[in-house]
Write a protein that holds these residues in place. Structure first.
Motif, PDB file in Angstrom:
ATOM      1  N   VAL A 163       0.862  -1.286   0.147  1.00 13.16           N
ATOM      2  CA  VAL A 163       0.089   0.033  -0.013  1.00 13.16           C
ATOM      3  C   VAL A 163       1.004   1.285  -0.026  1.00 13.16           C
ATOM      4  O   VAL A 163       0.562   2.144  -0.812  1.00 13.16           O
ATOM      5  CB  VAL A 163      -1.044  -0.070   1.068  1.00 13.16           C
ATOM      6  CG1 VAL A 163      -1.515   1.352   1.432  1.00 13.16           C
ATOM      7  CG2 VAL A 163      -2.004  -1.232   1.135  1.00 13.16           C
ATOM      8  N   ALA A 164       2.090   1.330   0.859  1.00 12.70           N
ATOM      9  CA  ALA A 164       2.984   2.562   1.218  1.00 12.70           C
ATOM     10  C   ALA A 164       3.470   2.528  -0.468  1.00 12.70           C
ATOM     11  O   ALA A 164       3.556   3.896  -1.040  1.00 12.70           O
ATOM     12  CB  ALA A 164       3.895   2.259   2.027  1.00 12.70           C
ATOM     13  N   GLY A 165       3.818   1.450  -1.036  1.00 13.81           N
ATOM     14  CA  GLY A 165       4.431   1.685  -2.386  1.00 13.81           C
ATOM     15  C   GLY A 165       3.553   2.302  -3.630  1.00 13.81           C
ATOM     16  O   GLY A 165       4.032   2.820  -4.531  1.00 13.81           O
ATOM     17  N   ARG A 166       2.145   1.790  -3.409  1.00 16.47           N
ATOM     18  CA  ARG A 166       1.304   1.909  -4.457  1.00 16.47           C
ATOM     19  C   ARG A 166       0.749   3.580  -4.283  1.00 16.47           C
ATOM     20  O   ARG A 166       0.386   4.021  -5.123  1.00 16.47           O
ATOM     21  CB  ARG A 166       0.250   1.077  -4.432  1.00 16.47           C
ATOM     22  CG  ARG A 166       0.467  -0.196  -5.132  1.00 16.47           C
ATOM     23  CD  ARG A 166      -0.542  -1.108  -5.464  1.00 16.47           C
ATOM     24  NE  ARG A 166      -1.201  -1.687  -4.212  1.00 16.47           N
ATOM     25  CZ  ARG A 166      -1.059  -2.900  -3.638  1.00 16.47           C
ATOM     26  NH1 ARG A 166      -0.106  -3.690  -4.327  1.00 16.47           N
ATOM     27  NH2 ARG A 166      -1.862  -3.041  -2.722  1.00 16.47           N
ATOM     28  N   VAL A 167       0.497   3.993  -3.048  1.00 14.02           N
ATOM     29  CA  VAL A 167      -0.251   5.157  -2.776  1.00 14.02           C
ATOM     30  C   VAL A 167       0.481   6.177  -1.976  1.00 14.02           C
ATOM     31  O   VAL A 167       0.029   7.354  -1.924  1.00 14.02           O
ATOM     32  CB  VAL A 167      -1.596   4.863  -2.188  1.00 14.02           C
ATOM     33  CG1 VAL A 167      -2.528   4.082  -3.114  1.00 14.02           C
ATOM     34  CG2 VAL A 167      -1.628   4.243  -0.830  1.00 14.02           C
ATOM     35  N   GLY A 168       1.509   5.972  -1.239  1.00 15.08           N
ATOM     36  CA  GLY A 168       1.986   6.516  -0.174  1.00 15.08           C
ATOM     37  C   GLY A 168       3.191   7.561  -0.867  1.00 15.08           C
ATOM     38  O   GLY A 168       3.936   7.270  -1.926  1.00 15.08           O
ATOM     39  N   ASP A 169       3.693   8.615  -0.163  1.00 13.86           N
ATOM     40  CA  ASP A 169       4.984   9.380  -0.490  1.00 13.86           C
ATOM     41  C   ASP A 169       6.134   8.863   0.002  1.00 13.86           C
ATOM     42  O   ASP A 169       7.262   9.151  -0.439  1.00 13.86           O
ATOM     43  CB  ASP A 169       4.631  10.977  -0.316  1.00 13.86           C
ATOM     44  CG  ASP A 169       3.567  11.397  -0.809  1.00 13.86           C
ATOM     45  OD1 ASP A 169       3.685  11.375  -2.609  1.00 13.86           O
ATOM     46  OD2 ASP A 169       2.658  11.844  -0.394  1.00 13.86           O
ATOM     47  N   GLY A 170       5.823   7.966   1.088  1.00 15.61           N
ATOM     48  CA  GLY A 170       7.026   7.315   1.851  1.00 15.61           C
ATOM     49  C   GLY A 170       6.613   6.315   2.904  1.00 15.61           C
ATOM     50  O   GLY A 170       5.525   5.981   2.788  1.00 15.61           O
ATOM     51  N   VAL A 171       7.516   5.731   3.254  1.00 18.49           N
ATOM     52  CA  VAL A 171       6.992   4.690   4.455  1.00 18.49           C
ATOM     53  C   VAL A 171       7.733   5.065   5.817  1.00 18.49           C
ATOM     54  O   VAL A 171       8.897   5.494   6.028  1.00 18.49           O
ATOM     55  CB  VAL A 171       8.042   3.331   3.946  1.00 18.49           C
ATOM     56  CG1 VAL A 171       7.581   2.305   4.923  1.00 18.49           C
ATOM     57  CG2 VAL A 171       7.722   2.818   2.617  1.00 18.49           C
TER      58      VAL A 171
END
Length: 339
Positions: A163-171
């Motif tokens: 989810v972080a990879g697909r929609v986030g700006d970072g982890v």
């Protein structure tokens, strides 16, 4: 270049919370974060509004909020409003929910529901039109001249990291172990690449306690609560993926075998009894402890594996002393300035 943040619990009195954020700003910290757990601590949205008015440069946000206890439209509108009040200084950390939901008898959000909510919140709080509940919605009052509010997604397991990879700006990663950080970022970046995004643009934010001292035994005793807190998420991972190392590294899962219980009434508290199972080795791996030289060495190691921001969980003794030590002796080194 490594930047620095600090997380302060929204404990009463709020004036003390605000004071610590103002001290952090004075010492060169770029980010100030707080928890979002509305029963264990005070309600944090109005506190962030106060901080937005009573600071001038430091960026503000939750480490982390969630779209489970907060309706996604309310969460997005709150952040857009705070962004206006702070003149563009809001940043969002978001997760599926831990203490905020578990303490009131609920469970973290399902991953698919979480992804859908995050995707909407990211667009909506930044003024773009979204389709939600079969309605076309837009915060038409968002000021277009303000910078975008970034969304950094917290996670440990492959599905949440995707989810972080697909929609986030970072982890957001709640531990300071370089081996685990590398695995987490590789997992998230593979998902970003599969979604057609540039994986190199995904930022890495690490949060963990830090205590500046030459008494390591005392420092470890002050932070055992932290790996115990992380173990809540690890137990979920083991239930979903198992603990054989095939899906999640054993470096993350092995230490919880000695865990006996967890009491949310002592969540993130020094001396919490549920942290007694945590070994010295895990304290050293998950936290950033020791003299200023030892801390600088650990932070350079984190910077070397691609960490963009180190965020101090300021739940140890000597809070002002920690902020001053970082401001005087540590942050200038990473900003490229002599102390």
């Amino acid at each position: 270049m490594l930047s620095f943040g600090v997380t302060v619990l929204p404990d009463p009195p709020y004036r003390r919370w605000l004071e610590l954020i103002q001290i952090a700003e004075k010492h060169g910290f770029e980010y100030a974060w707080t928890y979002d757990s509305h029963v264990l601590w005070q309600e944090s949205i109005p506190m962030l509004a106060v901080a937005a008015r009573e600071t001038s440069k430091i960026k503000l946000g939750h480490f982390v909020t969630n779209p489970a206890t907060r309706d996604p439209t309310v969460l997005a509108s709150s952040y857009a409003t705070l962004h206006d009040i702070s003149d563009g200084r809001m940043v969002m950390g978001v997760g599926r929910g831990d203490s905020a939901v578990r303490f009131i008898g609920r469970q973290p959000m399902k991953v698919a529901e979480f992804e859908r909510a995050c995707s909407m919140v990211h667009e909506f709080m930044n003024g773009r039109e979204v389709n939600w509940n079969d309605k076309e919605l837009q915060l038409k009052w968002v000021r277009p001249e303000l910078p975008e509010i970034p969304m950094w997604v917290a996670g440990y397991g492959p599905k949440a990291l995707a989810v972080a990879g697909r929609v986030g700006d970072g982890v957001i990663i709640q531990l300071a172990d370089p081996e685990i950080i590398t695995w987490i970022m590789d997992t998230a970046r593979r998902a970003a690449e599969a979604a057609g995004r540039d994986p190199s643009q995904l930022k890495c934010i690490v949060g963990a306690p830090s205590h500046v001292t030459d008494d390591l035994a005392d420092a470890r005793d002050q932070v055992r609560w932290f790996p115990a807190m992380v173990s809540n998420h690890v137990m979920d991972l083991i239930e979903r993926y198992g603990g054989d190392g095939s899906s999640v590294p054993k470096a993350l899962t092995d230490y919880v075998q000695a865990r006996k219980f967890y009491d949310y009434n002592e969540h993130s508290r020094v001396g919490a009894k549920h942290g007694e199972f945590v070994t010295d080795e895990i304290c050293d791996r998950f936290c950033v402890l020791g003299t200023t030289d030892q801390i600088k060495t650990k932070l350079k190691e984190l910077e070397g594996v691609g960490v963009d921001q180190f965020n101090i969980y300021l739940m140890t003794h000597g809070q002002e002393e920690t902020l001053q030590a970082y401001g005087d002796e540590i942050i200038p080194v990473f900003a490229g300035v002599t102390t």
